[in-house]
Design a protein around this motif. Structure first.
Motif, PDB file in Angstrom:
ATOM      1  N   GLN A   1       0.853  -1.193   0.000  1.00 46.89           N
ATOM      2  CA  GLN A   1       0.000   0.000   0.000  1.00 46.89           C
ATOM      3  C   GLN A   1       0.881   1.233   0.000  1.00 46.89           C
ATOM      4  O   GLN A   1       1.978   1.229   0.560  1.00 46.89           O
ATOM      5  CB  GLN A   1      -0.902  -0.004   1.237  1.00 46.89           C
ATOM      6  N   ARG A   2       0.407   2.277  -0.605  1.00 49.51           N
ATOM      7  CA  ARG A   2       1.170   3.523  -0.601  1.00 49.51           C
ATOM      8  C   ARG A   2       1.082   4.186   0.764  1.00 49.51           C
ATOM      9  O   ARG A   2       0.063   4.115   1.426  1.00 49.51           O
ATOM     10  CB  ARG A   2       0.657   4.471  -1.686  1.00 49.51           C
ATOM     11  N   CYS A   3       2.186   4.835   1.137  1.00 46.90           N
ATOM     12  CA  CYS A   3       2.235   5.541   2.409  1.00 46.90           C
ATOM     13  C   CYS A   3       1.263   6.730   2.379  1.00 46.90           C
ATOM     14  O   CYS A   3       1.130   7.405   1.364  1.00 46.90           O
ATOM     15  CB  CYS A   3       3.656   6.027   2.677  1.00 46.90           C
ATOM     16  N   VAL A   4       0.559   6.954   3.480  1.00 46.61           N
ATOM     17  CA  VAL A   4      -0.412   8.065   3.545  1.00 46.61           C
ATOM     18  C   VAL A   4       0.290   9.395   3.389  1.00 46.61           C
ATOM     19  O   VAL A   4      -0.166  10.275   2.650  1.00 46.61           O
ATOM     20  CB  VAL A   4      -1.181   8.033   4.882  1.00 46.61           C
ATOM     21  N   GLU A   5       1.422   9.548   4.111  1.00 48.03           N
ATOM     22  CA  GLU A   5       2.133  10.841   4.106  1.00 48.03           C
ATOM     23  C   GLU A   5       2.835  11.092   2.784  1.00 48.03           C
ATOM     24  O   GLU A   5       2.851  12.198   2.288  1.00 48.03           O
ATOM     25  CB  GLU A   5       3.152  10.892   5.241  1.00 48.03           C
ATOM     26  N   ASP A   6       3.442  10.064   2.219  1.00 45.62           N
ATOM     27  CA  ASP A   6       4.223  10.222   1.005  1.00 45.62           C
ATOM     28  C   ASP A   6       3.839   9.115   0.034  1.00 45.62           C
ATOM     29  O   ASP A   6       4.267   7.981   0.151  1.00 45.62           O
ATOM     30  CB  ASP A   6       5.716  10.143   1.335  1.00 45.62           C
TER      31      ASP A   6
ATOM     32  N   ILE B   1       6.048   6.476  -1.638  1.00 52.67           N
ATOM     33  CA  ILE B   1       6.631   5.374  -0.867  1.00 52.67           C
ATOM     34  C   ILE B   1       5.639   4.220  -0.777  1.00 52.67           C
ATOM     35  O   ILE B   1       4.490   4.403  -0.393  1.00 52.67           O
ATOM     36  CB  ILE B   1       7.026   5.834   0.550  1.00 52.67           C
ATOM     37  N   LEU B   2       6.100   3.049  -1.177  1.00 52.04           N
ATOM     38  CA  LEU B   2       5.281   1.856  -1.073  1.00 52.04           C
ATOM     39  C   LEU B   2       5.625   1.126   0.221  1.00 52.04           C
ATOM     40  O   LEU B   2       6.793   0.926   0.538  1.00 52.04           O
ATOM     41  CB  LEU B   2       5.533   0.926  -2.260  1.00 52.04           C
ATOM     42  N   VAL B   3       4.611   0.759   0.958  1.00 48.99           N
ATOM     43  CA  VAL B   3       4.811   0.012   2.200  1.00 48.99           C
ATOM     44  C   VAL B   3       4.379  -1.425   1.961  1.00 48.99           C
ATOM     45  O   VAL B   3       3.212  -1.693   1.713  1.00 48.99           O
ATOM     46  CB  VAL B   3       4.000   0.617   3.357  1.00 48.99           C
ATOM     47  N   ALA B   4       5.325  -2.336   2.006  1.00 52.41           N
ATOM     48  CA  ALA B   4       5.019  -3.751   1.814  1.00 52.41           C
ATOM     49  C   ALA B   4       5.079  -4.460   3.156  1.00 52.41           C
ATOM     50  O   ALA B   4       6.050  -4.317   3.889  1.00 52.41           O
ATOM     51  CB  ALA B   4       5.999  -4.382   0.839  1.00 52.41           C
ATOM     52  N   THR B   5       4.018  -5.165   3.499  1.00 50.00           N
ATOM     53  CA  THR B   5       3.973  -5.925   4.758  1.00 50.00           C
ATOM     54  C   THR B   5       4.014  -7.406   4.432  1.00 50.00           C
ATOM     55  O   THR B   5       3.169  -7.906   3.701  1.00 50.00           O
ATOM     56  CB  THR B   5       2.693  -5.587   5.541  1.00 50.00           C
ATOM     57  N   TYR B   6       5.009  -8.095   4.964  1.00 47.86           N
ATOM     58  CA  TYR B   6       5.163  -9.528   4.733  1.00 47.86           C
ATOM     59  C   TYR B   6       4.664 -10.296   5.948  1.00 47.86           C
ATOM     60  O   TYR B   6       5.031  -9.978   7.067  1.00 47.86           O
ATOM     61  CB  TYR B   6       6.619  -9.877   4.465  1.00 47.86           C
ATOM     62  N   GLU B   7       3.842 -11.300   5.707  1.00 44.50           N
ATOM     63  CA  GLU B   7       3.358 -12.156   6.790  1.00 44.50           C
ATOM     64  C   GLU B   7       3.814 -13.574   6.536  1.00 44.50           C
ATOM     65  O   GLU B   7       3.563 -14.141   5.481  1.00 44.50           O
ATOM     66  CB  GLU B   7       1.831 -12.093   6.880  1.00 44.50           C
ATOM     67  N   GLY B   8       4.470 -14.163   7.507  1.00 37.67           N
ATOM     68  CA  GLY B   8       4.989 -15.513   7.372  1.00 37.67           C
ATOM     69  C   GLY B   8       6.333 -15.533   6.673  1.00 37.67           C
ATOM     70  O   GLY B   8       6.900 -14.493   6.364  1.00 37.67           O
ATOM     71  N   GLU B   9       6.825 -16.724   6.452  1.00 38.42           N
ATOM     72  CA  GLU B   9       8.134 -16.890   5.824  1.00 38.42           C
ATOM     73  C   GLU B   9       8.032 -17.858   4.665  1.00 38.42           C
ATOM     74  O   GLU B   9       7.214 -18.780   4.687  1.00 38.42           O
ATOM     75  CB  GLU B   9       9.152 -17.416   6.849  1.00 38.42           C
ATOM     76  N   HIS B  10       8.867 -17.648   3.661  1.00 40.05           N
ATOM     77  CA  HIS B  10       8.908 -18.581   2.536  1.00 40.05           C
ATOM     78  C   HIS B  10       9.390 -19.949   3.024  1.00 40.05           C
ATOM     79  O   HIS B  10      10.339 -20.033   3.808  1.00 40.05           O
ATOM     80  CB  HIS B  10       9.840 -18.061   1.444  1.00 40.05           C
ATOM     81  N   ASN B  11       8.734 -21.009   2.557  1.00 41.29           N
ATOM     82  CA  ASN B  11       9.161 -22.350   2.947  1.00 41.29           C
ATOM     83  C   ASN B  11      10.062 -22.964   1.868  1.00 41.29           C
ATOM     84  O   ASN B  11      10.165 -24.172   1.740  1.00 41.29           O
ATOM     85  CB  ASN B  11       7.954 -23.257   3.213  1.00 41.29           C
TER      86      ASN B  11
END
Length: 250
Positions: A132-137, A140-150
């Motif tokens: 998602q794009r940052c609200v302020e700027d 800037i793309l904000v990427a959130t990673y959940e979990g780990e690659h197996n």
DNA sequence: CGGTTTTGACCGGCGC
DNA sequence: GCGCCGGTCAAAACCG
């Protein structure tokens, strides 16, 4: 040289000076904006590496939803900030893996849509990514990673490990964050004076030729693990902006 | 033709 | 119970 010639010569010089002052003023304005963005990013990074940074998207409802749904997945959340080109409206954060987008939503706290990705290399890979794009700027793309690659990180054709090509990754531990000081410059592949690969278009593999850029990124990635790095980075950024007129532009 | 993206519908958790 | 909201599904469209 008579008085008239002196006058026109002076007038020409004044015009040149005026345009130069105007140019410098505009340059200064751009650099001030860059400085502000970099200052924000530096303090953000510093806080992250000091372990003081908590989840910035502090929507309590969202947090409680996540907690309720998946405690285990939350234990492996990391975030990456990437500066995107201003004209690039795709929610694409290149990190060396291949992702398949499975959804997009407009969220309450941010007018920019949030994109949902899964790892497309292995169907059973549990890792998910939200961008998602940052609200302020919005650049800037904000990427959130959940979990780990197996599975292992894909290998570049030249035998080098395909490290994320647009980001400086911090360790991917609980709630760790990563930071990419991607200053946009008129030359599309130039960032902070270093050449980073920029790939355009859809479905191009993320692990194509990376050559010397990977070594640069390995080096920079090792720097981010240095606890003293952030202070030095902040000082260096401030110094560079002051002393190098074409350090970064917006 | 197969993989990816788009997008509206649906689901489930939470607060009131 | 109801509405809101984030997350996911799945069919159609798209693309190389």
């Amino acid at each position: 040289m008579d008085g008239f010639e002196q006058d026109t010569s002076l007038a020409n010089k004044m015009q040149v000076l005026e345009s130069e002052v105007k140019r410098l003023y505009q340059e200064n304005e751009k650099l001030s904006i860059s400085l502000e963005v970099m200052k924000k990013n530096c303090s953000f990074l510093q806080a992250c590496l000091q372990g003081k940074q908590t989840q910035e998207t502090s929507d309590p409802r969202e947090d409680s939803n996540k907690r309720a749904r998946n405690e285990v997945a939350k234990a492996k959340i990391s975030r990456v900030l990437t500066r995107a080109n201003p004209g690039d409206f795709r929610l694409v954060v290149k990190d060396g893996y291949q992702w398949r987008k499975y959804g997009q939503k407009i969220t309450k706290d941010n007018p920019s849509p949030r994109a949902y990705f899964r790892c497309s290399l292995f169907p059973d890979c549990p890792v998910k990514k939200k961008v998602q794009r940052c609200v302020e700027d919005k650049s800037i793309l904000v990427a959130t990673y959940e979990g780990e690659h197996n599975h292992a990180v894909i290998e570049a054709p030249n035998g080098l490990t395909a490290f994320p090509d647009c980001t400086i990754m911090a360790a991917s531990t609980t709630n760790s964050l990563s930071f990419s000081p991607m200053g946009y410059s008129p030359e599309p592949n130039t960032t902070l004076g270093l050449a980073f690969p920029v790939r355009e278009g859809r479905r191009r593999p993320c692990h194509d030729s990376m050559d010397s850029n990977i070594r640069i990124e390995e080096y920079v990635a090792s720097l981010t693990r240095d606890p003293n790095f952030t202070a030095a980075l902040a000082a260096a950024v401030a110094h560079s902006i002051v002393t190098l007129p074409h350090f970064t532009r917006i």
